[in-house]
Design a protein around this motif. Structure first.
Motif, PDB file in Angstrom:
ATOM      1  N   ILE A  57       5.630   5.994 -12.324  1.00  0.00           N
ATOM      2  CA  ILE A  57       5.401   4.448 -12.409  1.00  0.00           C
ATOM      3  C   ILE A  57       5.113   3.933 -10.910  1.00  0.00           C
ATOM      4  O   ILE A  57       4.089   3.354 -10.571  1.00  0.00           O
ATOM      5  CB  ILE A  57       6.176   3.619 -13.198  1.00  0.00           C
ATOM      6  CG1 ILE A  57       6.032   3.947 -14.873  1.00  0.00           C
ATOM      7  CG2 ILE A  57       5.890   2.118 -12.824  1.00  0.00           C
ATOM      8  CD1 ILE A  57       7.077   3.092 -15.490  1.00  0.00           C
ATOM      9  N   LEU A  58       6.178   4.292  -9.994  1.00  0.00           N
ATOM     10  CA  LEU A  58       6.102   3.808  -8.544  1.00  0.00           C
ATOM     11  C   LEU A  58       4.949   4.474  -7.892  1.00  0.00           C
ATOM     12  O   LEU A  58       4.303   3.735  -7.023  1.00  0.00           O
ATOM     13  CB  LEU A  58       7.339   4.252  -7.975  1.00  0.00           C
ATOM     14  CG  LEU A  58       8.688   3.205  -8.493  1.00  0.00           C
ATOM     15  CD1 LEU A  58       9.960   4.221  -7.855  1.00  0.00           C
ATOM     16  CD2 LEU A  58       8.398   1.991  -7.909  1.00  0.00           C
ATOM     17  N   PHE A  59       4.549   5.761  -8.169  1.00  0.00           N
ATOM     18  CA  PHE A  59       3.596   6.296  -7.378  1.00  0.00           C
ATOM     19  C   PHE A  59       2.221   5.611  -7.898  1.00  0.00           C
ATOM     20  O   PHE A  59       1.319   5.312  -7.033  1.00  0.00           O
ATOM     21  CB  PHE A  59       3.570   7.912  -7.942  1.00  0.00           C
ATOM     22  CG  PHE A  59       2.255   8.523  -7.305  1.00  0.00           C
ATOM     23  CD1 PHE A  59       1.967   8.706  -6.201  1.00  0.00           C
ATOM     24  CD2 PHE A  59       1.105   8.883  -8.343  1.00  0.00           C
ATOM     25  CE1 PHE A  59       0.987   9.363  -5.666  1.00  0.00           C
ATOM     26  CE2 PHE A  59       0.016   9.523  -7.894  1.00  0.00           C
ATOM     27  CZ  PHE A  59      -0.133   9.799  -6.582  1.00  0.00           C
ATOM     28  N   GLU A  60       2.017   5.481  -9.238  1.00  0.00           N
ATOM     29  CA  GLU A  60       0.785   4.672  -9.586  1.00  0.00           C
ATOM     30  C   GLU A  60       0.467   3.263  -9.110  1.00  0.00           C
ATOM     31  O   GLU A  60      -0.250   2.962  -8.623  1.00  0.00           O
ATOM     32  CB  GLU A  60       0.834   4.682 -11.216  1.00  0.00           C
ATOM     33  CG  GLU A  60       0.489   6.236 -11.885  1.00  0.00           C
ATOM     34  CD  GLU A  60       0.897   5.941 -13.247  1.00  0.00           C
ATOM     35  OE1 GLU A  60       1.243   4.817 -13.836  1.00  0.00           O
ATOM     36  OE2 GLU A  60       0.252   6.832 -14.073  1.00  0.00           O
ATOM     37  N   ALA A  61       1.678   2.642  -9.058  1.00  0.00           N
ATOM     38  CA  ALA A  61       1.957   1.288  -8.573  1.00  0.00           C
ATOM     39  C   ALA A  61       1.425   1.146  -7.262  1.00  0.00           C
ATOM     40  O   ALA A  61       0.562   0.403  -6.693  1.00  0.00           O
ATOM     41  CB  ALA A  61       2.979   0.569  -8.822  1.00  0.00           C
ATOM     42  N   ALA A  62       1.974   2.132  -6.331  1.00  0.00           N
ATOM     43  CA  ALA A  62       1.829   2.164  -4.709  1.00  0.00           C
ATOM     44  C   ALA A  62       0.185   2.385  -4.823  1.00  0.00           C
ATOM     45  O   ALA A  62      -0.391   1.965  -3.584  1.00  0.00           O
ATOM     46  CB  ALA A  62       2.570   3.228  -4.225  1.00  0.00           C
ATOM     47  N   VAL A  63      -0.323   3.413  -5.228  1.00  0.00           N
ATOM     48  CA  VAL A  63      -1.670   3.968  -5.132  1.00  0.00           C
ATOM     49  C   VAL A  63      -2.417   2.423  -5.317  1.00  0.00           C
ATOM     50  O   VAL A  63      -3.504   2.368  -4.738  1.00  0.00           O
ATOM     51  CB  VAL A  63      -1.741   5.132  -5.874  1.00  0.00           C
ATOM     52  CG1 VAL A  63      -3.375   5.366  -5.752  1.00  0.00           C
ATOM     53  CG2 VAL A  63      -1.177   6.454  -5.235  1.00  0.00           C
ATOM     54  N   VAL A  64      -2.442   2.149  -6.642  1.00  0.00           N
ATOM     55  CA  VAL A  64      -3.412   1.125  -7.015  1.00  0.00           C
ATOM     56  C   VAL A  64      -3.087  -0.237  -6.072  1.00  0.00           C
ATOM     57  O   VAL A  64      -4.052  -0.830  -5.671  1.00  0.00           O
ATOM     58  CB  VAL A  64      -2.832   0.570  -8.567  1.00  0.00           C
ATOM     59  CG1 VAL A  64      -3.716  -0.565  -9.112  1.00  0.00           C
ATOM     60  CG2 VAL A  64      -3.398   1.870  -9.407  1.00  0.00           C
ATOM     61  N   LEU A  65      -2.078  -0.690  -5.795  1.00  0.00           N
ATOM     62  CA  LEU A  65      -1.919  -1.647  -4.762  1.00  0.00           C
ATOM     63  C   LEU A  65      -2.334  -1.450  -3.593  1.00  0.00           C
ATOM     64  O   LEU A  65      -3.022  -2.331  -2.853  1.00  0.00           O
ATOM     65  CB  LEU A  65      -0.062  -1.898  -4.732  1.00  0.00           C
ATOM     66  CG  LEU A  65      -0.002  -3.363  -3.835  1.00  0.00           C
ATOM     67  CD1 LEU A  65      -0.406  -4.382  -4.472  1.00  0.00           C
ATOM     68  CD2 LEU A  65       1.484  -3.162  -3.648  1.00  0.00           C
ATOM     69  N   SER A  66      -2.294  -0.230  -3.034  1.00  0.00           N
ATOM     70  CA  SER A  66      -2.875   0.033  -1.636  1.00  0.00           C
ATOM     71  C   SER A  66      -4.313   0.024  -1.704  1.00  0.00           C
ATOM     72  O   SER A  66      -5.102  -0.547  -0.903  1.00  0.00           O
ATOM     73  CB  SER A  66      -2.487   1.574  -0.982  1.00  0.00           C
ATOM     74  OG  SER A  66      -2.970   2.498  -2.145  1.00  0.00           O
ATOM     75  N   PHE A  67      -4.986   0.349  -2.737  1.00  0.00           N
ATOM     76  CA  PHE A  67      -6.388   0.358  -3.105  1.00  0.00           C
ATOM     77  C   PHE A  67      -6.829  -1.018  -3.307  1.00  0.00           C
ATOM     78  O   PHE A  67      -7.875  -1.608  -2.675  1.00  0.00           O
ATOM     79  CB  PHE A  67      -6.953   1.088  -4.189  1.00  0.00           C
ATOM     80  CG  PHE A  67      -7.353   2.358  -4.212  1.00  0.00           C
ATOM     81  CD1 PHE A  67      -8.580   2.792  -3.924  1.00  0.00           C
ATOM     82  CD2 PHE A  67      -6.083   3.550  -3.749  1.00  0.00           C
ATOM     83  CE1 PHE A  67      -8.964   3.975  -3.691  1.00  0.00           C
ATOM     84  CE2 PHE A  67      -6.890   4.688  -3.703  1.00  0.00           C
ATOM     85  CZ  PHE A  67      -7.978   5.166  -3.598  1.00  0.00           C
ATOM     86  N   ALA A  68      -6.102  -1.916  -3.883  1.00  0.00           N
ATOM     87  CA  ALA A  68      -6.406  -3.310  -4.107  1.00  0.00           C
ATOM     88  C   ALA A  68      -6.278  -4.259  -2.778  1.00  0.00           C
ATOM     89  O   ALA A  68      -7.061  -4.961  -2.535  1.00  0.00           O
ATOM     90  CB  ALA A  68      -5.514  -3.930  -5.308  1.00  0.00           C
ATOM     91  N   VAL A  69      -5.297  -4.006  -2.161  1.00  0.00           N
ATOM     92  CA  VAL A  69      -5.037  -4.644  -0.746  1.00  0.00           C
ATOM     93  C   VAL A  69      -6.324  -4.237   0.098  1.00  0.00           C
ATOM     94  O   VAL A  69      -6.748  -4.797   0.960  1.00  0.00           O
ATOM     95  CB  VAL A  69      -3.622  -4.348  -0.124  1.00  0.00           C
ATOM     96  CG1 VAL A  69      -3.250  -4.753   1.282  1.00  0.00           C
ATOM     97  CG2 VAL A  69      -2.723  -5.082  -0.890  1.00  0.00           C
ATOM     98  N   GLY A  70      -6.490  -2.931   0.349  1.00  0.00           N
ATOM     99  CA  GLY A  70      -7.503  -2.404   1.108  1.00  0.00           C
ATOM    100  C   GLY A  70      -8.990  -3.108   0.781  1.00  0.00           C
ATOM    101  O   GLY A  70      -9.701  -3.258   1.744  1.00  0.00           O
ATOM    102  N   ALA A  71      -9.070  -3.265  -0.351  1.00  0.00           N
ATOM    103  CA  ALA A  71     -10.481  -3.601  -0.967  1.00  0.00           C
ATOM    104  C   ALA A  71     -10.451  -5.217  -0.639  1.00  0.00           C
ATOM    105  O   ALA A  71     -11.409  -5.574  -0.356  1.00  0.00           O
ATOM    106  CB  ALA A  71     -10.491  -3.262  -2.452  1.00  0.00           C
ATOM    107  N   THR A  72      -9.489  -5.803  -0.779  1.00  0.00           N
ATOM    108  CA  THR A  72      -9.452  -7.236  -0.613  1.00  0.00           C
ATOM    109  C   THR A  72      -9.524  -7.542   0.837  1.00  0.00           C
ATOM    110  O   THR A  72     -10.200  -8.651   1.314  1.00  0.00           O
ATOM    111  CB  THR A  72      -7.994  -7.850  -1.143  1.00  0.00           C
ATOM    112  OG1 THR A  72      -7.900  -7.614  -2.232  1.00  0.00           O
ATOM    113  CG2 THR A  72      -8.050  -9.346  -0.675  1.00  0.00           C
TER     114      THR A  72
END
Length: 84
Positions: free
Chosen positions: A57-72
């Motif tokens: 869960i931590l790995f998935e959350a970190a990857v998704v959050l990094s993609f979201a912040v990068g795209a934003t």
């Protein structure tokens, strides 16, 4: 320089939200590929831990959050540099 009206601010916020949603979607696809097909051996490392659900869960959350912040942030840069 003109001040932005509330409609323009709402439009900008919606554009940033759409960029964030696109980043979340891309991050989820990337995580699914990494965890289901396991090209890098990540799931092997995660499954060897004492409670494998927490690091997953931590790995998935970190990857998704990094993609979201990068795209934003990328969307913000595009919005700032476009000619009105």
């Amino acid at each position: 320089m003109r001040t932005k009206t509330s409609a323009a601010l709402l439009s900008s916020a919606l554009k940033l939200a759409s960029h964030a949603a696109m980043g979340v979607a891309m991050g989820l696809v990337f995580v699914i590929v990494l965890t289901r097909f396991d090209p890098a051996g990540i799931m092997t490392l995660i499954s060897d831990s004492s409670s494998p659900q927490t690091p997953l869960i931590l790995f998935e959350a970190a990857v998704v959050l990094s993609f979201a912040v990068g795209a934003t942030l990328t969307g913000l840069v595009f919005m700032m540099t476009e000619d009105s």
